[in-house]
Design a protein around this motif. Structure first.
Motif, PDB file in Angstrom:
ATOM      1  N   SER B  85      76.566  65.060  12.139  1.00  9.98           N
ATOM      2  CA  SER B  85      77.409  66.161  12.158  1.00  9.98           C
ATOM      3  C   SER B  85      77.790  66.601  10.699  1.00  9.98           C
ATOM      4  CB  SER B  85      78.576  65.518  12.793  1.00  9.98           C
ATOM      5  OG  SER B  85      79.325  64.810  12.225  1.00  9.98           O
ATOM      6  N   HIS B  86      78.093  68.052  11.015  1.00  9.05           N
ATOM      7  CA  HIS B  86      78.413  68.470   9.282  1.00  9.05           C
ATOM      8  C   HIS B  86      79.168  69.807   9.653  1.00  9.05           C
ATOM      9  CE1 HIS B  86      78.691  69.126   5.246  1.00  9.05           C
ATOM     10  NE2 HIS B  86      78.055  70.536   5.558  1.00  9.05           N
ATOM     11  N   ASP B 111      82.646  63.549  16.569  1.00  9.71           N
ATOM     12  CA  ASP B 111      81.760  63.918  17.638  1.00  9.71           C
ATOM     13  C   ASP B 111      82.743  65.131  17.978  1.00  9.71           C
ATOM     14  OD1 ASP B 111      80.674  64.631  20.097  1.00  9.71           O
ATOM     15  OD2 ASP B 111      81.314  62.667  21.103  1.00  9.71           O
ATOM     16  N   TYR B 112      82.298  66.322  17.645  1.00 10.25           N
ATOM     17  CA  TYR B 112      83.279  67.563  18.180  1.00 10.25           C
ATOM     18  C   TYR B 112      82.565  68.247  19.120  1.00 10.25           C
ATOM     19  CZ  TYR B 112      79.589  68.946  14.414  1.00 10.25           C
ATOM     20  OH  TYR B 112      78.695  69.055  13.507  1.00 10.25           O
ATOM     21  N   TYR B 118      83.273  74.376  19.922  1.00  9.44           N
ATOM     22  CA  TYR B 118      82.040  73.789  20.028  1.00  9.44           C
ATOM     23  C   TYR B 118      81.382  73.922  21.281  1.00  9.44           C
ATOM     24  CZ  TYR B 118      77.816  71.203  18.667  1.00  9.44           C
ATOM     25  OH  TYR B 118      76.531  70.819  18.541  1.00  9.44           O
ATOM     26  N   ARG B 119      82.250  73.457  22.343  1.00  7.33           N
ATOM     27  CA  ARG B 119      81.697  73.239  23.639  1.00  7.33           C
ATOM     28  C   ARG B 119      81.289  74.362  24.469  1.00  7.33           C
ATOM     29  NH1 ARG B 119      85.182  72.667  27.934  1.00  7.33           N
ATOM     30  NH2 ARG B 119      86.719  72.181  26.201  1.00  7.33           N
ATOM     31  N   ASP B 135      94.638  71.610  15.542  1.00  3.59           N
ATOM     32  CA  ASP B 135      93.561  71.435  14.992  1.00  3.59           C
ATOM     33  C   ASP B 135      93.562  70.324  14.012  1.00  3.59           C
ATOM     34  OD1 ASP B 135      91.241  71.381  13.633  1.00  3.59           O
ATOM     35  OD2 ASP B 135      91.335  73.387  12.682  1.00  3.59           O
ATOM     36  N   TYR B 136      93.426  69.133  14.550  1.00  5.57           N
ATOM     37  CA  TYR B 136      93.742  67.925  13.511  1.00  5.57           C
ATOM     38  C   TYR B 136      92.545  67.629  12.841  1.00  5.57           C
ATOM     39  CZ  TYR B 136      91.700  66.007  17.991  1.00  5.57           C
ATOM     40  OH  TYR B 136      90.606  65.876  18.940  1.00  5.57           O
ATOM     41  N   LEU B 137      91.536  68.414  12.942  1.00  5.50           N
ATOM     42  CA  LEU B 137      90.273  68.045  12.100  1.00  5.50           C
ATOM     43  C   LEU B 137      90.306  68.716  11.069  1.00  5.50           C
ATOM     44  CD1 LEU B 137      87.750  66.498  12.908  1.00  5.50           C
ATOM     45  CD2 LEU B 137      86.641  68.303  13.735  1.00  5.50           C
TER      46      LEU B 137
END
Lengths: 274, 230
Positions: B85-86, B111-112, B118-119, B135-137
């Motif tokens: 992932s990136h 795993d986004y 994304y989904r 947005d915790y990412l």
């Protein structure tokens, strides 16, 4: 700093002492400002060097089990970029970690810095638990509960059931795997649930506390029956959030945290008796 | 003959977020061509991808009359040669490259695949206004992400996206909506309030049931947002 004392940490008592010293001033009373808040403004920022910060970040990751025994660390160049510091600072931090025996450096082909093979997060956490008093442990749990409960209650008011079901599906997929991946999924699930509160501040605080306390929850979860118990507790909390039942969700969180704390207090007593 | 553009609240909202969608749709086509060329030359690594995305991501900050907080491209899972992932992502006041510890240190896949930004574009094949969400990412803030899927032929290769912080969107949109009523709210697909001209409606709350029935709902064209008027 209010973290639970791990190996090599400054005892949190230092902050209390500074606080007392600073809040004796009178000018703030005359100015009609809250003295305690004012004293917090002028608390020591800390003269810890950047190399020491690098050392602490990596050592906490190793003792907390985020970095595993034998794992290769990124190159000095990559670490410098990730931390936003000079490569020389990273070298200094790595030297300190080598001195503490947490990191080993191998030369030649395939060389680099590696987490020491002897680095066992369980042993580190057991040592931290032994040296943590019950009062500090319970206070950390009280803080954790206050934040988690607030997040979950807000989530019960605000979350859409479809958002809750994504979390549920994830933890059920992870159950039965190894401890490390189970803990990672649980930590992620708790943070995702906290994020459903729609509060950025609470979510950030939850992330910080989860990182601090997760190694201790991992001690509990080494017992399969406790893993099952945690899965059941999470399921019940998710049910209450889906049902928009904030009170039940809050009580379930309190029960779950109380169980972890009493398990850890008992376990601490057994460690002490050894 | 000129057509007058009727500035209803739904149109104001659609224009506002529509700019972001247009910008992403605009650069992603050129980016896709460059990505295809890079693939023809050899394996596409995270470094190769970062170099391709950087000029578009950085341009986005200044190209729009929007308070863009973050910008970039998120690779489809398992589409790069050196990482599962990136996120090729730049954000913040200094527009710094996002470096996630899990990617740079643990090399663990993030795993986004189930995250809305994304989904939804992946599943629908269309641009999506995702959020508001914490947005915790990336930003660690209450955020709206506008994301548009990128395909090479029929293969989904990732999403081009940009982040707006709700704090800044509230500053922009509340004054524009205020003249239209004292109880105008923007809600997303699950009924979550993005912002409202009414001080009594809280951002983050969800409007449902009888409360929802009492309000007039207008869909914002081209996105899963609606305006509720009381």
């Amino acid at each position: 700093m209010s973290t639970i004392a791990g190996p090599g940490h400054t005892p949190p008592i230092a902050d209390v002492r500074h606080n007392e010293a600073m809040s004796t001033g009178r000018t703030s009373h005359r100015a009609g400002r809250p003295a305690r808040l004012l004293s917090a403004v002028f608390q020591p920022i800390g003269d810890e060097g950047r190399a020491a910060l690098v050392e602490r970040r990596i050592s906490e990751a190793i003792t907390g089990g985020v970095l595993h025994a034998g794992e290769r660390l990124p190159s000095e160049h990559d670490l410098a970029q990730a931390f936003g510091v000079a490569p020389a600072t990273v070298r200094e931090g790595l030297l300190a970690l080598r001195t503490r025996g947490l990191v080993v450096t191998r030369r030649g082909r395939g060389g680099g810095s590696f987490v020491a093979d002897s680095a066992d997060p369980t042993a580190f956490t057991q040592a931290a638990l032994r040296t943590t008093t019950r009062v500090t442990l319970r206070d950390a749990a009280t803080h954790y509960l206050a934040i988690t409960r607030a997040c979950v209650e807000l989530a019960a008011r605000r979350a859409d059931p479809s958002e809750v079901e994504l979390i549920r599906a994830r933890i059920h997929r992870a159950h039965g795997g190894d401890l490390r991946s189970w803990r990672r999924i649980v930590d992620d699930a708790v943070i995702e649930l906290a994020a459903l509160s729609q509060s950025a501040r609470l979510t950030r605080e939850q992330m910080r506390l989860q990182a601090e306390l997760s190694p201790f929850f991992a001690l509990v979860d080494r017992e399969p029956a406790e893993q099952q118990r945690r899965l059941d507790a999470l399921d019940a909390i998710l049910d209450a959030v889906t049902a928009a039942d904030a009170d039940t969700a809050g009580h379930l969180v309190a029960d779950a945290v109380a169980h972890d704390v009493s398990w850890l207090v008992d376990y601490r007593a057994r460690l002490e008796a050894q | 003959m000129t057509t007058t553009h009727v500035e209803t609240p739904a149109v104001i909202v659609a224009d506002y977020f529509g700019q972001a969608i247009d910008e992403l749709e605009g650069w992603k086509a050129r980016f896709a061509t460059e990505l295809a060329a890079a693939r023809a030359r050899g394996p596409v690594t995270t470094d190769v991808l970062d170099a391709l995305v950087a000029p578009y991501a950085l341009r986005t900050f200044d190209a729009l009359a929007l308070p863009v907080y973050g910008s970039g491209f998120i690779a489809a899972l398992d589409s790069l040669s050196d990482a599962r992932s990136h996120l090729a992502w730049w954000q913040g006041a200094d527009r710094g490259k996002l470096v996630l510890a899990a990617q740079s240190v643990n090399k663990e896949a993030i795993d986004y695949s189930e995250l809305e930004w994304y989904r939804v574009p992946h599943q629908t094949g269309e641009a999506h206004v995702a959020g508001p969400y914490v947005d915790y990412l990336c930003s660690d803030e209450y955020t709206i992400t506008i994301a548009s899927p990128v395909f090479l032929d029929d293969e989904f290769v990732g999403v081009a996206g940009l982040d707006l912080l709700i704090d800044q969107v509230e500053r922009d949109l509340t004054p524009k909506l205020a003249p239209h009523g004292a109880d105008i709210s923007i809600v997303n697909g699950v009924g979550r309030v993005l912002l409202s001209t009414s001080p009594h409606r809280e951002t983050g709350d969800t409007v449902r049931g009888a409360e929802l029935d009492a309000l007039t709902r207008t869909e914002c064209p081209g996105m899963a947002l609606a305006v509720l008027a009381g």
